[in-house]
Design an enzyme around this catalytic site. Structure first.
Site, PDB file in Angstrom:
ATOM      1  N   GLY A 179      55.041 -48.563 -13.011  1.00 15.29           N
ATOM      2  CA  GLY A 179      55.389 -47.383 -12.226  1.00 15.29           C
ATOM      3  C   GLY A 179      55.258 -47.514 -10.721  1.00 15.29           C
ATOM      4  O   GLY A 179      55.964 -46.855  -9.973  1.00 15.29           O
ATOM      5  N   GLU A 186      48.766 -47.120  -7.307  1.00 17.07           N
ATOM      6  CA  GLU A 186      49.225 -46.559  -8.579  1.00 17.07           C
ATOM      7  C   GLU A 186      50.224 -45.443  -8.298  1.00 17.07           C
ATOM      8  O   GLU A 186      50.160 -44.778  -7.249  1.00 17.07           O
ATOM      9  CB  GLU A 186      47.994 -46.053  -9.346  1.00 17.07           C
ATOM     10  CG  GLU A 186      48.242 -45.338 -10.650  1.00 17.07           C
ATOM     11  CD  GLU A 186      48.889 -46.175 -11.746  1.00 17.07           C
ATOM     12  OE1 GLU A 186      49.968 -46.737 -11.493  1.00 17.07           O
ATOM     13  OE2 GLU A 186      48.333 -46.212 -12.859  1.00 17.07           O
ATOM     14  N   ASP A 187      51.147 -45.265  -9.209  1.00 16.46           N
ATOM     15  CA  ASP A 187      52.160 -44.222  -9.030  1.00 16.46           C
ATOM     16  C   ASP A 187      51.573 -42.824  -9.173  1.00 16.46           C
ATOM     17  O   ASP A 187      51.787 -41.962  -8.331  1.00 16.46           O
ATOM     18  CB  ASP A 187      53.332 -44.433 -10.016  1.00 16.46           C
ATOM     19  CG  ASP A 187      52.879 -44.609 -11.468  1.00 16.46           C
ATOM     20  OD1 ASP A 187      51.659 -44.581 -11.749  1.00 16.46           O
ATOM     21  OD2 ASP A 187      53.761 -44.789 -12.332  1.00 16.46           O
ATOM     22  N   ASP A 190      46.746 -39.048 -13.697  1.00 18.32           N
ATOM     23  CA  ASP A 190      46.915 -37.942 -14.637  1.00 18.32           C
ATOM     24  C   ASP A 190      45.555 -37.619 -15.257  1.00 18.32           C
ATOM     25  O   ASP A 190      44.717 -37.002 -14.607  1.00 18.32           O
ATOM     26  CB  ASP A 190      47.987 -38.390 -15.649  1.00 18.32           C
ATOM     27  CG  ASP A 190      48.414 -37.322 -16.626  1.00 18.32           C
ATOM     28  OD1 ASP A 190      48.498 -36.160 -16.234  1.00 18.32           O
ATOM     29  OD2 ASP A 190      48.682 -37.668 -17.796  1.00 18.32           O
ATOM     30  N   LYS A 220      47.791 -35.309 -10.464  1.00 12.41           N
ATOM     31  CA  LYS A 220      47.831 -34.053 -11.221  1.00 12.41           C
ATOM     32  C   LYS A 220      46.400 -33.641 -11.547  1.00 12.41           C
ATOM     33  O   LYS A 220      45.901 -33.914 -12.642  1.00 12.41           O
ATOM     34  CB  LYS A 220      48.638 -34.250 -12.502  1.00 12.41           C
ATOM     35  CG  LYS A 220      50.096 -34.558 -12.247  1.00 12.41           C
ATOM     36  CD  LYS A 220      50.964 -34.340 -13.475  1.00 12.41           C
ATOM     37  CE  LYS A 220      50.964 -35.522 -14.388  1.00 12.41           C
ATOM     38  NZ  LYS A 220      52.064 -35.473 -15.407  1.00 12.41           N
ATOM     39  N   PHE A 264      55.733 -33.105 -16.117  1.00 12.99           N
ATOM     40  CA  PHE A 264      56.084 -34.512 -16.287  1.00 12.99           C
ATOM     41  C   PHE A 264      57.175 -34.869 -15.299  1.00 12.99           C
ATOM     42  O   PHE A 264      58.260 -34.302 -15.321  1.00 12.99           O
ATOM     43  CB  PHE A 264      56.537 -34.801 -17.719  1.00 12.99           C
ATOM     44  CG  PHE A 264      56.662 -36.264 -18.001  1.00 12.99           C
ATOM     45  CD1 PHE A 264      55.541 -37.027 -18.289  1.00 12.99           C
ATOM     46  CD2 PHE A 264      57.895 -36.886 -17.948  1.00 12.99           C
ATOM     47  CE1 PHE A 264      55.641 -38.390 -18.529  1.00 12.99           C
ATOM     48  CE2 PHE A 264      58.007 -38.260 -18.187  1.00 12.99           C
ATOM     49  CZ  PHE A 264      56.879 -39.000 -18.481  1.00 12.99           C
ATOM     50  N   VAL A 265      56.879 -35.807 -14.412  1.00 13.15           N
ATOM     51  CA  VAL A 265      57.825 -36.142 -13.344  1.00 13.15           C
ATOM     52  C   VAL A 265      58.399 -37.544 -13.534  1.00 13.15           C
ATOM     53  O   VAL A 265      57.772 -38.405 -14.160  1.00 13.15           O
ATOM     54  CB  VAL A 265      57.163 -36.023 -11.948  1.00 13.15           C
ATOM     55  CG1 VAL A 265      56.778 -34.582 -11.670  1.00 13.15           C
ATOM     56  CG2 VAL A 265      55.951 -36.931 -11.828  1.00 13.15           C
ATOM     57  N   ASP A 287      59.004 -43.329 -14.965  1.00 16.32           N
ATOM     58  CA  ASP A 287      60.040 -43.325 -16.008  1.00 16.32           C
ATOM     59  C   ASP A 287      59.843 -42.229 -17.042  1.00 16.32           C
ATOM     60  O   ASP A 287      58.754 -41.688 -17.207  1.00 16.32           O
ATOM     61  CB  ASP A 287      60.034 -44.658 -16.751  1.00 16.32           C
ATOM     62  CG  ASP A 287      58.832 -44.786 -17.687  1.00 16.32           C
ATOM     63  OD1 ASP A 287      57.698 -44.594 -17.217  1.00 16.32           O
ATOM     64  OD2 ASP A 287      59.037 -45.037 -18.894  1.00 16.32           O
ATOM     65  N   ARG A 338      63.586 -44.683 -13.321  1.00 17.51           N
ATOM     66  CA  ARG A 338      62.714 -45.310 -12.318  1.00 17.51           C
ATOM     67  C   ARG A 338      63.440 -45.524 -10.993  1.00 17.51           C
ATOM     68  O   ARG A 338      62.827 -45.563  -9.941  1.00 17.51           O
ATOM     69  CB  ARG A 338      62.225 -46.685 -12.808  1.00 17.51           C
ATOM     70  CG  ARG A 338      61.275 -46.635 -13.988  1.00 17.51           C
ATOM     71  CD  ARG A 338      60.624 -48.006 -14.170  1.00 17.51           C
ATOM     72  NE  ARG A 338      60.010 -48.184 -15.478  1.00 17.51           N
ATOM     73  CZ  ARG A 338      58.782 -47.795 -15.796  1.00 17.51           C
ATOM     74  NH1 ARG A 338      58.027 -47.175 -14.909  1.00 17.51           N
ATOM     75  NH2 ARG A 338      58.294 -48.022 -17.002  1.00 17.51           N
TER      76      ARG A 338
HETATM   77  P1  5GP Z   1      46.164 -41.505 -16.926  1.00 17.58           P
HETATM   78  O1  5GP Z   1      45.387 -42.641 -17.507  1.00 17.58           O
HETATM   79  O2  5GP Z   1      45.699 -41.068 -15.564  1.00 17.58           O
HETATM   80  O3  5GP Z   1      46.290 -40.341 -17.876  1.00 17.58           O
HETATM   81  O4  5GP Z   1      47.646 -41.999 -16.890  1.00 17.58           O
HETATM   82  C1  5GP Z   1      48.255 -42.518 -15.820  1.00 17.58           C
HETATM   83  C2  5GP Z   1      49.578 -43.113 -16.259  1.00 17.58           C
HETATM   84  O5  5GP Z   1      50.305 -42.223 -17.121  1.00 17.58           O
HETATM   85  C3  5GP Z   1      50.443 -43.285 -15.051  1.00 17.58           C
HETATM   86  O6  5GP Z   1      50.248 -44.548 -14.475  1.00 17.58           O
HETATM   87  C4  5GP Z   1      51.831 -43.125 -15.632  1.00 17.58           C
HETATM   88  O7  5GP Z   1      52.262 -44.355 -16.153  1.00 17.58           O
HETATM   89  C5  5GP Z   1      51.657 -42.157 -16.777  1.00 17.58           C
HETATM   90  N1  5GP Z   1      51.991 -40.783 -16.358  1.00 17.58           N
HETATM   91  C6  5GP Z   1      51.135 -39.752 -16.185  1.00 17.58           C
HETATM   92  N2  5GP Z   1      51.784 -38.645 -15.792  1.00 17.58           N
HETATM   93  C7  5GP Z   1      53.085 -38.982 -15.701  1.00 17.58           C
HETATM   94  C8  5GP Z   1      54.260 -38.251 -15.313  1.00 17.58           C
HETATM   95  O8  5GP Z   1      54.264 -37.069 -14.969  1.00 17.58           O
HETATM   96  N3  5GP Z   1      55.428 -38.948 -15.327  1.00 17.58           N
HETATM   97  C9  5GP Z   1      55.501 -40.255 -15.689  1.00 17.58           C
HETATM   98  N4  5GP Z   1      56.697 -40.822 -15.680  1.00 17.58           N
HETATM   99  N5  5GP Z   1      54.404 -40.979 -16.053  1.00 17.58           N
HETATM  100  C10 5GP Z   1      53.215 -40.338 -16.061  1.00 17.58           C
HETATM  101 MG    MG Z   2      51.395 -46.256 -14.492  1.00 16.00          MG
END
Ligand code: 5GP
Ligand code: MG
Length: 179
Positions: free
Chosen positions: A43, A98-99, A102, A130, A151-152, A158, A164
Protein backbone atom coordinates in the site's frame (compact mmCIF):
# COMPACT_ATOMS: atom_id res chain seq x y z
CA UNK A 1 -12.74 3.54 -11.79
CA UNK A 2 -14.07 6.99 -10.92
CA UNK A 3 -17.65 5.72 -11.33
CA UNK A 4 -17.04 3.31 -8.43
CA UNK A 5 -16.33 6.19 -6.04
CA UNK A 6 -18.89 7.33 -3.50
CA UNK A 7 -16.78 10.31 -2.52
CA UNK A 8 -13.32 11.70 -3.18
CA UNK A 9 -11.76 12.38 0.21
CA UNK A 10 -8.46 13.91 -0.88
CA UNK A 11 -7.69 15.21 -4.34
CA UNK A 12 -4.38 14.79 -6.10
CA UNK A 13 -3.46 18.37 -5.23
CA UNK A 14 -4.43 18.04 -1.56
CA UNK A 15 -2.30 14.92 -1.25
CA UNK A 16 0.60 16.68 -2.94
CA UNK A 17 0.45 19.52 -0.41
CA UNK A 18 0.19 17.06 2.45
CA UNK A 19 3.19 15.03 1.25
CA UNK A 20 5.25 18.24 0.93
CA UNK A 21 4.37 19.15 4.50
CA UNK A 22 5.41 15.70 5.80
CA UNK A 23 8.67 15.76 3.81
CA UNK A 24 9.38 19.23 5.21
CA UNK A 25 8.99 17.93 8.76
CA UNK A 26 11.32 15.01 8.00
CA UNK A 27 13.91 17.26 6.32
CA UNK A 28 13.90 19.47 9.39
CA UNK A 29 14.00 16.68 12.00
CA UNK A 30 16.72 14.64 10.27
CA UNK A 31 18.99 17.48 9.12
CA UNK A 32 22.58 16.19 9.06
CA UNK A 33 21.43 12.55 9.23
CA UNK A 34 21.07 9.79 6.66
CA UNK A 35 17.87 7.99 7.56
CA UNK A 36 16.73 4.68 6.16
CA UNK A 37 13.21 5.01 4.78
CA UNK A 38 11.30 1.73 4.95
CA UNK A 39 8.11 1.35 2.97
CA UNK A 40 5.59 -1.27 4.02
CA UNK A 41 4.38 -3.03 0.87
CA UNK A 42 2.20 -2.89 -0.96
CA UNK A 43 0.00 0.00 0.00
CA UNK A 44 2.76 2.52 0.75
CA UNK A 45 4.52 2.42 -2.62
CA UNK A 46 2.81 5.45 -4.17
CA UNK A 47 3.03 7.55 -1.01
CA UNK A 48 6.66 6.58 -0.50
CA UNK A 49 7.60 7.39 -4.09
CA UNK A 50 6.17 10.90 -3.78
CA UNK A 51 7.49 11.43 -0.26
CA UNK A 52 11.12 10.51 -0.98
CA UNK A 53 11.23 12.88 -3.94
CA UNK A 54 10.51 15.74 -1.53
CA UNK A 55 13.16 14.58 0.95
CA UNK A 56 16.42 16.44 0.42
CA UNK A 57 18.56 14.27 2.72
CA UNK A 58 20.87 11.44 1.58
CA UNK A 59 18.39 8.70 2.45
CA UNK A 60 18.38 5.01 1.64
CA UNK A 61 15.16 3.20 0.77
CA UNK A 62 14.05 -0.33 1.58
CA UNK A 63 10.81 -2.23 1.65
CA UNK A 64 9.20 -4.78 3.91
CA UNK A 65 6.14 -6.88 3.37
CA UNK A 66 4.24 -8.03 6.43
CA UNK A 67 0.87 -9.51 7.16
CA UNK A 68 -1.03 -10.33 10.29
CA UNK A 69 -2.49 -13.81 10.30
CA UNK A 70 -6.24 -13.70 10.64
CA UNK A 71 -9.44 -13.77 8.68
CA UNK A 72 -11.13 -11.42 6.26
CA UNK A 73 -10.47 -7.70 6.33
CA UNK A 74 -9.68 -7.60 10.05
CA UNK A 75 -5.98 -7.94 10.75
CA UNK A 76 -5.30 -10.00 13.83
CA UNK A 77 -3.09 -12.72 15.24
CA UNK A 78 0.65 -12.84 14.86
CA UNK A 79 3.01 -11.07 12.52
CA UNK A 80 4.26 -12.76 9.37
CA UNK A 81 7.28 -11.12 7.69
CA UNK A 82 7.00 -12.02 4.01
CA UNK A 83 9.82 -9.77 2.86
CA UNK A 84 12.45 -8.60 5.32
CA UNK A 85 14.99 -5.78 5.15
CA UNK A 86 18.27 -6.50 3.37
CA UNK A 87 20.20 -4.12 5.63
CA UNK A 88 21.05 -4.36 9.27
CA UNK A 89 19.30 -1.45 10.99
CA UNK A 90 21.39 -1.44 14.18
CA UNK A 91 22.45 2.15 14.84
CA UNK A 92 20.43 3.51 11.91
CA UNK A 93 17.73 6.18 11.98
CA UNK A 94 14.73 4.37 10.54
CA UNK A 95 11.54 5.96 9.23
CA UNK A 96 8.73 3.47 8.63
CA UNK A 97 6.28 4.56 5.94
CA UNK A 98 2.78 3.08 5.90
CA UNK A 99 -0.31 3.93 3.88
CA UNK A 100 -2.95 3.67 6.58
CA UNK A 101 -3.23 2.91 10.26
CA UNK A 102 -6.42 1.08 11.15
CA UNK A 103 -6.69 -1.34 14.09
CA UNK A 104 -2.96 -0.96 14.74
CA UNK A 105 -2.55 -4.74 14.90
CA UNK A 106 0.11 -4.85 12.20
CA UNK A 107 2.29 -1.95 13.36
CA UNK A 108 1.93 -2.76 17.07
CA UNK A 109 3.69 -6.04 16.26
CA UNK A 110 6.12 -4.82 13.62
CA UNK A 111 7.51 -1.85 15.58
CA UNK A 112 8.65 -3.83 18.67
CA UNK A 113 10.21 -6.49 16.46
CA UNK A 114 12.22 -3.80 14.62
CA UNK A 115 13.15 -2.14 17.94
CA UNK A 116 14.81 -5.41 18.96
CA UNK A 117 17.29 -4.92 16.11
CA UNK A 118 18.69 -1.84 17.85
CA UNK A 119 18.07 1.10 15.51
CA UNK A 120 19.33 4.49 16.74
CA UNK A 121 15.76 5.72 16.27
CA UNK A 122 12.54 4.42 14.77
CA UNK A 123 9.77 6.75 13.70
CA UNK A 124 6.49 6.18 11.91
CA UNK A 125 5.07 8.16 9.00
CA UNK A 126 1.52 7.32 7.87
CA UNK A 127 -0.60 9.03 5.27
CA UNK A 128 -3.98 8.14 6.75
CA UNK A 129 -5.17 7.27 10.24
CA UNK A 130 -8.53 5.89 11.32
CA UNK A 131 -8.35 6.53 15.09
CA UNK A 132 -11.90 5.24 15.71
CA UNK A 133 -10.78 1.79 14.63
CA UNK A 134 -7.77 1.50 16.91
CA UNK A 135 -7.46 -1.67 18.98
CA UNK A 136 -3.70 -1.54 19.71
CA UNK A 137 -1.93 1.66 20.62
CA UNK A 138 0.52 2.93 17.99
CA UNK A 139 2.10 6.36 18.10
CA UNK A 140 2.49 8.22 14.83
CA UNK A 141 5.31 10.73 14.36
CA UNK A 142 4.34 12.07 10.93
CA UNK A 143 0.65 11.98 10.02
CA UNK A 144 -1.03 13.04 6.79
CA UNK A 145 -4.72 12.97 7.65
CA UNK A 146 -7.05 11.50 10.24
CA UNK A 147 -10.13 10.08 8.55
CA UNK A 148 -13.45 8.65 9.70
CA UNK A 149 -14.13 4.91 9.78
CA UNK A 150 -14.63 4.20 6.08
CA UNK A 151 -12.88 1.87 3.65
CA UNK A 152 -10.77 3.99 1.32
CA UNK A 153 -8.91 3.23 -1.91
CA UNK A 154 -6.53 4.96 -4.27
CA UNK A 155 -3.04 6.42 -3.99
CA UNK A 156 -1.64 2.94 -3.32
CA UNK A 157 -4.59 1.61 -1.34
CA UNK A 158 -6.51 -1.27 -2.91
CA UNK A 159 -9.76 -3.12 -2.86
CA UNK A 160 -9.13 -6.64 -4.14
CA UNK A 161 -5.79 -5.40 -5.56
CA UNK A 162 -7.51 -2.75 -7.67
CA UNK A 163 -7.68 1.07 -7.49
CA UNK A 164 -4.06 1.45 -6.27
CA UNK A 165 -3.26 3.59 -9.31
CA UNK A 166 -5.91 6.24 -8.66
CA UNK A 167 -4.15 9.57 -8.03
CA UNK A 168 -6.62 10.52 -5.26
CA UNK A 169 -8.06 8.85 -2.14
CA UNK A 170 -11.73 8.00 -2.21
CA UNK A 171 -14.49 5.98 -0.59
CA UNK A 172 -15.88 3.14 -2.68
CA UNK A 173 -19.60 2.81 -3.37
CA UNK A 174 -21.11 0.03 -1.24
CA UNK A 175 -22.40 -1.81 -4.33
CA UNK A 176 -18.80 -2.40 -5.42
CA UNK A 177 -18.29 -4.65 -2.36
CA UNK A 178 -21.55 -6.51 -2.75
CA UNK A 179 -20.84 -7.49 -6.36
P1 5GP B 1 -4.16 -2.56 10.86
O1 5GP B 1 -3.20 -3.64 11.27
O2 5GP B 1 -3.80 -1.19 11.36
O3 5GP B 1 -5.59 -2.91 11.16
O4 5GP B 1 -4.18 -2.61 9.30
C1 5GP B 1 -3.47 -1.81 8.50
C2 5GP B 1 -3.56 -2.34 7.08
O5 5GP B 1 -4.91 -2.67 6.72
C3 5GP B 1 -3.16 -1.25 6.14
O6 5GP B 1 -1.78 -1.28 5.89
C4 5GP B 1 -3.98 -1.58 4.91
O7 5GP B 1 -3.29 -2.53 4.14
C5 5GP B 1 -5.24 -2.21 5.44
N1 5GP B 1 -6.33 -1.22 5.54
C6 5GP B 1 -6.86 -0.70 6.67
N2 5GP B 1 -7.83 0.18 6.38
C7 5GP B 1 -7.91 0.23 5.04
C8 5GP B 1 -8.72 1.00 4.13
O8 5GP B 1 -9.58 1.81 4.49
N3 5GP B 1 -8.50 0.79 2.81
C9 5GP B 1 -7.57 -0.08 2.35
N4 5GP B 1 -7.46 -0.21 1.03
N5 5GP B 1 -6.77 -0.81 3.18
C10 5GP B 1 -6.95 -0.65 4.50
MG1 MG C 1 -0.70 -1.92 4.26
Amino acid sequence: MQKDMEQILFSEQEIKDCVSRLAGEINRDYAGKEPLVVGILQGSFVFLADLVRQITLPIRVEFMSVSSYGSGTESSGSLNIRLDLAEDIAGRDVILVEDILDSGNTLSRLIPSLQERGPASLKLCVLLDKPDRRVKEVSVDYLGYSIPDAFVVGYGLDYDQKYRNLPYVGILKPEVYSK
